[in-house]
Design a protein around this motif. Sequence first.
Motif, PDB file in Angstrom:
ATOM      1  N   ILE A   1      16.325 -69.947  32.913  1.00  0.00           N
ATOM      2  CA  ILE A   1      14.900 -70.164  33.421  1.00  0.00           C
ATOM      3  C   ILE A   1      14.645 -69.114  34.563  1.00  0.00           C
ATOM      4  CG2 ILE A   1      13.332 -71.590  34.913  1.00  0.00           C
ATOM      5  CD1 ILE A   1      14.573 -73.972  33.803  1.00  0.00           C
ATOM      6  N   TYR A   2      13.781 -67.993  34.461  1.00  0.00           N
ATOM      7  CA  TYR A   2      13.515 -67.247  35.140  1.00  0.00           C
ATOM      8  C   TYR A   2      12.975 -67.446  36.508  1.00  0.00           C
ATOM      9  CZ  TYR A   2      14.747 -63.192  32.279  1.00  0.00           C
ATOM     10  OH  TYR A   2      15.310 -62.261  31.379  1.00  0.00           O
ATOM     11  N   ARG A   3      13.447 -66.824  37.718  1.00  0.00           N
ATOM     12  CA  ARG A   3      12.884 -67.090  38.950  1.00  0.00           C
ATOM     13  C   ARG A   3      11.183 -66.660  38.873  1.00  0.00           C
ATOM     14  NH1 ARG A   3      15.420 -66.507  43.815  1.00  0.00           N
ATOM     15  NH2 ARG A   3      17.043 -65.242  42.649  1.00  0.00           N
ATOM     16  N   ASP A   4      10.445 -67.733  39.403  1.00  0.00           N
ATOM     17  CA  ASP A   4       8.853 -67.391  39.433  1.00  0.00           C
ATOM     18  C   ASP A   4       8.111 -67.951  40.657  1.00  0.00           C
ATOM     19  OD1 ASP A   4       6.226 -67.157  38.730  1.00  0.00           O
ATOM     20  OD2 ASP A   4       6.539 -67.340  36.558  1.00  0.00           O
ATOM     21  N   ASN A   5       7.567 -67.002  41.313  1.00  0.00           N
ATOM     22  CA  ASN A   5       6.796 -67.616  42.647  1.00  0.00           C
ATOM     23  C   ASN A   5       5.833 -68.701  42.353  1.00  0.00           C
ATOM     24  OD1 ASN A   5       8.490 -66.027  44.211  1.00  0.00           O
ATOM     25  ND2 ASN A   5       7.032 -64.268  43.969  1.00  0.00           N
ATOM     26  N   ILE A   6       5.347 -68.814  40.919  1.00  0.00           N
ATOM     27  CA  ILE A   6       4.410 -69.705  40.645  1.00  0.00           C
ATOM     28  C   ILE A   6       4.780 -71.158  40.956  1.00  0.00           C
ATOM     29  CG2 ILE A   6       5.290 -70.286  38.070  1.00  0.00           C
ATOM     30  CD1 ILE A   6       2.213 -70.069  37.646  1.00  0.00           C
ATOM     31  N   GLN A   7       6.250 -71.314  40.998  1.00  0.00           N
ATOM     32  CA  GLN A   7       6.866 -72.631  41.240  1.00  0.00           C
ATOM     33  C   GLN A   7       6.432 -72.999  42.694  1.00  0.00           C
ATOM     34  OE1 GLN A   7       8.114 -75.271  40.325  1.00  0.00           O
ATOM     35  NE2 GLN A   7       8.917 -76.293  42.293  1.00  0.00           N
ATOM     36  N   ASP A   8       6.415 -72.176  43.662  1.00  0.00           N
ATOM     37  CA  ASP A   8       5.922 -72.326  45.100  1.00  0.00           C
ATOM     38  C   ASP A   8       4.487 -72.592  45.201  1.00  0.00           C
ATOM     39  OD1 ASP A   8       8.524 -71.601  46.165  1.00  0.00           O
ATOM     40  OD2 ASP A   8       8.087 -69.419  46.240  1.00  0.00           O
ATOM     41  N   THR A   9       3.536 -71.844  44.391  1.00  0.00           N
ATOM     42  CA  THR A   9       2.136 -72.180  44.275  1.00  0.00           C
ATOM     43  C   THR A   9       2.014 -73.607  43.503  1.00  0.00           C
ATOM     44  OG1 THR A   9       1.761 -70.009  43.683  1.00  0.00           O
ATOM     45  CG2 THR A   9      -0.163 -71.489  43.449  1.00  0.00           C
ATOM     46  N   ALA A  10       2.679 -73.979  42.694  1.00  0.00           N
ATOM     47  CA  ALA A  10       2.724 -75.609  42.205  1.00  0.00           C
ATOM     48  C   ALA A  10       3.003 -76.395  43.213  1.00  0.00           C
ATOM     49  CB  ALA A  10       3.404 -75.510  40.835  1.00  0.00           C
ATOM     50  N   LEU A  11       4.186 -76.234  43.807  1.00  0.00           N
ATOM     51  CA  LEU A  11       4.570 -77.023  44.832  1.00  0.00           C
ATOM     52  C   LEU A  11       3.475 -77.287  45.894  1.00  0.00           C
ATOM     53  CD1 LEU A  11       7.045 -78.754  45.752  1.00  0.00           C
ATOM     54  CD2 LEU A  11       7.738 -76.855  47.005  1.00  0.00           C
ATOM     55  N   SER A  12       2.951 -76.511  46.266  1.00  0.00           N
ATOM     56  CA  SER A  12       2.022 -76.402  47.366  1.00  0.00           C
ATOM     57  C   SER A  12       0.710 -77.012  46.755  1.00  0.00           C
ATOM     58  CB  SER A  12       1.347 -75.076  48.118  1.00  0.00           C
ATOM     59  OG  SER A  12       0.875 -74.279  47.047  1.00  0.00           O
ATOM     60  N   SER A  13       0.276 -77.039  45.571  1.00  0.00           N
ATOM     61  CA  SER A  13      -0.659 -77.685  44.718  1.00  0.00           C
ATOM     62  C   SER A  13      -0.436 -79.078  44.302  1.00  0.00           C
ATOM     63  CB  SER A  13      -1.233 -76.943  43.512  1.00  0.00           C
ATOM     64  OG  SER A  13      -1.432 -75.670  43.974  1.00  0.00           O
ATOM     65  N   ARG A  14       0.724 -79.449  44.679  1.00  0.00           N
ATOM     66  CA  ARG A  14       1.371 -80.994  44.556  1.00  0.00           C
ATOM     67  C   ARG A  14       1.214 -81.230  42.812  1.00  0.00           C
ATOM     68  NH1 ARG A  14       2.394 -83.787  48.685  1.00  0.00           N
ATOM     69  NH2 ARG A  14       2.418 -85.908  47.676  1.00  0.00           N
ATOM     70  N   LEU A  15       1.815 -80.192  42.230  1.00  0.00           N
ATOM     71  CA  LEU A  15       1.733 -80.400  40.841  1.00  0.00           C
ATOM     72  C   LEU A  15       3.109 -80.211  40.261  1.00  0.00           C
ATOM     73  CD1 LEU A  15      -1.711 -79.469  39.485  1.00  0.00           C
ATOM     74  CD2 LEU A  15      -0.654 -81.714  39.017  1.00  0.00           C
ATOM     75  N   PRO A  16       3.691 -80.709  39.230  1.00  0.00           N
ATOM     76  CA  PRO A  16       4.802 -79.908  38.543  1.00  0.00           C
ATOM     77  C   PRO A  16       4.313 -78.722  37.995  1.00  0.00           C
ATOM     78  CG  PRO A  16       4.532 -82.414  38.037  1.00  0.00           C
ATOM     79  CD  PRO A  16       3.569 -82.034  38.836  1.00  0.00           C
ATOM     80  N   VAL A  17       5.064 -77.587  37.746  1.00  0.00           N
ATOM     81  CA  VAL A  17       4.991 -76.413  37.300  1.00  0.00           C
ATOM     82  C   VAL A  17       4.541 -76.308  35.932  1.00  0.00           C
ATOM     83  CG1 VAL A  17       7.136 -75.640  36.548  1.00  0.00           C
ATOM     84  CG2 VAL A  17       5.215 -74.106  37.182  1.00  0.00           C
ATOM     85  N   VAL A  18       4.884 -77.178  34.921  1.00  0.00           N
ATOM     86  CA  VAL A  18       4.505 -77.585  33.645  1.00  0.00           C
ATOM     87  C   VAL A  18       3.253 -78.140  33.331  1.00  0.00           C
ATOM     88  CG1 VAL A  18       6.997 -77.748  32.780  1.00  0.00           C
ATOM     89  CG2 VAL A  18       5.690 -79.817  33.401  1.00  0.00           C
ATOM     90  N   LEU A  19       2.687 -78.712  34.637  1.00  0.00           N
ATOM     91  CA  LEU A  19       1.382 -79.292  34.616  1.00  0.00           C
ATOM     92  C   LEU A  19       0.275 -78.265  35.164  1.00  0.00           C
ATOM     93  CD1 LEU A  19       1.616 -83.043  35.434  1.00  0.00           C
ATOM     94  CD2 LEU A  19       1.370 -81.812  33.261  1.00  0.00           C
ATOM     95  N   TYR A  20       0.907 -77.335  36.414  1.00  0.00           N
ATOM     96  CA  TYR A  20       0.060 -76.475  36.922  1.00  0.00           C
ATOM     97  C   TYR A  20      -0.042 -75.097  35.856  1.00  0.00           C
ATOM     98  CZ  TYR A  20      -1.319 -73.052  40.339  1.00  0.00           C
ATOM     99  OH  TYR A  20      -2.021 -72.306  41.123  1.00  0.00           O
ATOM    100  N   LYS A  21       0.909 -74.649  35.231  1.00  0.00           N
ATOM    101  CA  LYS A  21       0.524 -73.758  34.454  1.00  0.00           C
ATOM    102  C   LYS A  21       1.674 -73.741  33.301  1.00  0.00           C
ATOM    103  CE  LYS A  21      -0.475 -68.921  34.405  1.00  0.00           C
ATOM    104  NZ  LYS A  21      -0.362 -67.491  35.351  1.00  0.00           N
TER     105      LYS A  21
END
Length: 381
Positions: free
Chosen positions: A259-279
Amino acid sequence: MRIIPIASGKGGVGKSMVAANLGVAFAQAGQRVVLADLDLGASNLHLVLGHQSPKNGIGVWLNDTKSDFNEVIADTDIRGLRFIPGDTEIPGTANLKAFQLKALVKRFMALKDDTDILVLDLGAGTHQSILDFFLLSGQGIVVSAPAVTAVLNAYVFLKNTVFRLMFTSFGKGSKARTYLEQARKDGSGPQKLYIPKLLPEIKKIDAPSYEKFMARIANLHPRLIMNMIDAPKDADVAMKIRRSCEEYLDLKIEHLGVIYRDNIQDTALSSRLPVVLYKPNSILSQAVYRIADKILSTDQEDTFLNEKEIEESFQEAGMEAEIDFESKVDYVEDLLHSGALSQGDLVETVKSQQIELAKIRKENNFLKFKLSKAMAKGYKP
């Protein structure tokens, strides 16, 4: 019911992110999933999952194991996914007593009638209770990252798991238990005790204990996920864990993927969504879905992998690292051309990568210093 413990030898490698998003992916595939936060004392899985702060968690139940366990199982907004929160407020929950561990395992096993998959997000480290939870399944997952300390701790976790299995296989007062305890007292310690060297002697002095251990370890087939990689070469680090496990533990491990490092995980976390749902179409999310598919396509009863299948799993992970990297580069180029990513953003990204590389170099230099110091004292592996 399939039990999937997810562990790491070191914190900060994204274990909870992997656990939460795999739980969501399993539920989306039609499985009835229960996701349990067993990182007791440092519980934060509800944040990754986007679940509201829990009123009651496992810690509350552990103080009264005769109370209704169903009261700590919460429904989520995700169809098919239920959640068991941990606790950070109750002292001592990170160190379970034997009766608490036994009671909790009993409650977990009682979920089998309405649960297809039980995902256990374990705490970092090698505490006895963490190892025991990991050993509830023969196909537990270890999450690591390319950093030297993360790789070392992943191996140490697996080594402690094997020794925990060995220790519990040898009855109290048995010749095998006495031999193992004496070896540790003599200063060998788990870090210097190698399974291939121990087993012939144990077989000689206590054949029944040897046979019991061999029967149990035959069902132990851990799986590896290499998280937070930045380039295809980072995926090669997994081979170090594999070689060490085979040489010193006589243990075969399977590679589930990268799994590649991706800052989108931080954005998903602040949006209170698992990243597979966020993007869901992000490279990170697609990697999670790919790993989930591999797990679901494997028969939980068929735990044995031959040498060829293990080799193929590592080769496949290497190819996936190359493919995902190309997709990542193409995505950045598209953002630059579209204007969504400015040159300033790109500069900041490069700077953050340089900082991360500097940290890794420091870790490397520190470990080289310790190794040279040990060799100067005459240490032999």
